[in-house]
Design a protein around this motif. Structure first.
Motif, PDB file in Angstrom:
ATOM      1  N   LYS A  20       0.833  -1.193   0.000  1.00 35.62           N
ATOM      2  CA  LYS A  20       0.000   0.000   0.000  1.00 35.62           C
ATOM      3  C   LYS A  20       0.869   1.244   0.000  1.00 35.62           C
ATOM      4  CE  LYS A  20      -3.749  -2.242   2.399  1.00 35.62           C
ATOM      5  NZ  LYS A  20      -4.543  -2.309   3.614  1.00 35.62           N
ATOM      6  N   GLN A  47     -10.186   2.636   7.491  1.00 41.88           N
ATOM      7  CA  GLN A  47      -9.310   2.878   6.346  1.00 41.88           C
ATOM      8  C   GLN A  47      -9.178   1.629   5.482  1.00 41.88           C
ATOM      9  OE1 GLN A  47      -5.849   4.392   8.371  1.00 41.88           O
ATOM     10  NE2 GLN A  47      -6.448   6.508   7.966  1.00 41.88           N
ATOM     11  N   SER A  48      -9.164   0.463   6.117  1.00 45.08           N
ATOM     12  CA  SER A  48      -9.127  -0.794   5.368  1.00 45.08           C
ATOM     13  C   SER A  48     -10.422  -0.983   4.587  1.00 45.08           C
ATOM     14  CB  SER A  48      -8.935  -1.986   6.307  1.00 45.08           C
ATOM     15  OG  SER A  48      -7.699  -1.896   6.963  1.00 45.08           O
ATOM     16  N   ASN A  51     -10.349   1.259   1.598  1.00 49.26           N
ATOM     17  CA  ASN A  51      -9.435   0.679   0.616  1.00 49.26           C
ATOM     18  C   ASN A  51     -10.104  -0.475  -0.134  1.00 49.26           C
ATOM     19  OD1 ASN A  51      -6.734   0.355  -0.613  1.00 49.26           O
ATOM     20  ND2 ASN A  51      -6.799  -1.597   0.457  1.00 49.26           N
ATOM     21  N   LYS A  55     -10.788  -0.510  -4.073  1.00 48.16           N
ATOM     22  CA  LYS A  55     -10.190  -1.596  -4.852  1.00 48.16           C
ATOM     23  C   LYS A  55     -11.263  -2.349  -5.630  1.00 48.16           C
ATOM     24  CE  LYS A  55      -6.943  -5.438  -4.342  1.00 48.16           C
ATOM     25  NZ  LYS A  55      -7.048  -5.710  -5.714  1.00 48.16           N
TER      26      LYS A  55
END
Length: 70
Positions: A20, A47-48, A51, A55
């Motif tokens: 990352k 935040q994950s 992401n 994605k």
């Protein structure tokens, strides 16, 4: 611990390109609050979660449909 190490036979990490990258973006507070609430329900860092969402959009090549009002 040794004073010196020999890395002449070292191999580059094949996964290094997939790491990352830290960036700075401006996100509306409402959007962050939404992902924070959702992340608490799912038990993962917000935040994950952001992401994973980005994605997924990139993998499926989703495009935002924008139409401006006159």
């Amino acid at each position: 611990m040794r004073d010196e190490y020999d890395f002449s036979k070292g191999v580059k990490n094949p996964y290094a390109k997939k790491l990352k990258k830290q960036i700075t973006i401006r996100v509306d507070e409402d959007a962050i609050d939404y992902f924070k609430t959702l992340s608490e329900e799912l038990g993962m860092p917000y935040q994950s979660l952001i992401n994973l969402y980005l994605k997924d959009c990139a993998d499926k090549q989703r495009k935002l449909n924008l139409s401006w009002k006159e």
